[in-house]
Design an enzyme around this catalytic site. Structure first.
Site, PDB file in Angstrom:
ATOM      1  N   GLU A   1       0.719  -1.188   0.015  1.00 50.24           N
ATOM      2  CA  GLU A   1      -0.024   0.160   0.207  1.00 50.24           C
ATOM      3  C   GLU A   1       0.961   1.361  -0.022  1.00 50.24           C
ATOM      4  O   GLU A   1       1.438   1.612   1.037  1.00 50.24           O
ATOM      5  CB  GLU A   1      -1.053  -0.048   1.246  1.00 50.24           C
TER       6      GLU A   1
ATOM      7  N   ARG B   1       0.643  10.355   0.390  1.00 49.57           N
ATOM      8  CA  ARG B   1       1.146  11.426   1.151  1.00 49.57           C
ATOM      9  C   ARG B   1       2.304  12.116   0.662  1.00 49.57           C
ATOM     10  O   ARG B   1       2.744  13.203   1.433  1.00 49.57           O
ATOM     11  CB  ARG B   1       1.361  11.012   2.463  1.00 49.57           C
TER      12      ARG B   1
ATOM     13  N   THR C   1      -4.471   6.302   1.510  1.00 51.51           N
ATOM     14  CA  THR C   1      -4.574   7.869   1.542  1.00 51.51           C
ATOM     15  C   THR C   1      -5.447   8.118   0.511  1.00 51.51           C
ATOM     16  O   THR C   1      -5.297   9.645   0.039  1.00 51.51           O
ATOM     17  CB  THR C   1      -3.434   8.678   2.106  1.00 51.51           C
TER      18      THR C   1
ATOM     19  N   LYS D   1     -11.159  -1.373   6.561  1.00 51.46           N
ATOM     20  CA  LYS D   1     -10.197  -0.690   7.316  1.00 51.46           C
ATOM     21  C   LYS D   1     -10.475  -0.285   8.780  1.00 51.46           C
ATOM     22  O   LYS D   1     -11.082   0.791   8.646  1.00 51.46           O
ATOM     23  CB  LYS D   1      -8.966   0.026   6.504  1.00 51.46           C
TER      24      LYS D   1
END
Length: 202
Positions: free
Chosen positions: A40, A44, A67, A127
């Site tokens: 993953e 960011r 994200t 998640k």
């Protein structure tokens, strides 16, 4: 490949913050060699999309993006070849677009309302984030009780020491963690940490 298959591929999904795309491929090679195939890459940093492209070239790697908070980001990840999407939360707007696309999706949840929103979209895999500050394993067990179909990947504050306890809960298919790739670690060390993580639930 669906999200359940991806979650069951290994016990730990490395959560990766990559500042330099040049390290992406050797990092992916080390992780895959250690037994962690699901990667993953969090959106960011400016290097994230290029990192996904680089990691996709590593045989055996299953590369997705974390994200993801907007449909624009989702489209950028698809252009980069991302294979699955992880978001920190769940909105109907973003969720509907991803669900309709058929791309494997792991949305973040922290409350019963979040899970119900996911159920409305046909989702059953989530998640739990941020796991530790949202009440830890005790909170997840309480949340999971009314939703017998739901399965989870706790992320946020999970460590090598705490991961086995999370993984022992039958509704947890995997955990997300960043301890496998500490800042500045040499690739042989990353591979060793990946091998240890892959063995947490043999």
């Amino acid at each position: 490949m669906n999200i359940e298959t991806i979650m069951r591929t290994s016990a730990v999904i490395p959560v990766l913050v990559i500042d330099d795309a040049a390290i992406a491929r050797p990092l992916a090679e080390a992780l895959v060699a250690g037994g962690l195939r699901v990667l993953e890459v969090t959106l960011r940093t400016p290097a994230a999309l290029d990192a996904i492209r680089e990691m996709k070239q590593v045989p055996g790697a299953i590369v997705g993006a974390g994200t993801v908070v907007s449909t624009d980001q989702f489209e950028q990840v698809m252009d980069a070849g991302g294979e699955f999407i992880v978001s920190p939360g769940l909105t109907e707007g973003l969720g509907r677009v991803i669900v309709d696309s058929g791309v494997p999706f792991l949305p973040g949840i922290a409350t019963a309302g979040d899970i119900m929103r996911g159920y409305d979209l046909g989702l059953r895999y989530f998640k739990f984030f941020p796991a530790e500050t949202s009440g830890g394993l005790k909170a997840l067990k309480a949340l999971a009780a009314p939703f017998h179909e739901a399965r989870f990947c706790p992320t946020g504050g999970i460590t090598e020491a705490s991961a086995p306890e999370w993984l022992a809960f039958e509704k947890v298919l995997c955990v997300g963690g960043s301890w496998v790739t500490p800042s500045g670690a040499a690739m042989p060390d990353v591979e060793a940490k990946a091998r240890a993580a892959a063995g947490l639930r043999a």
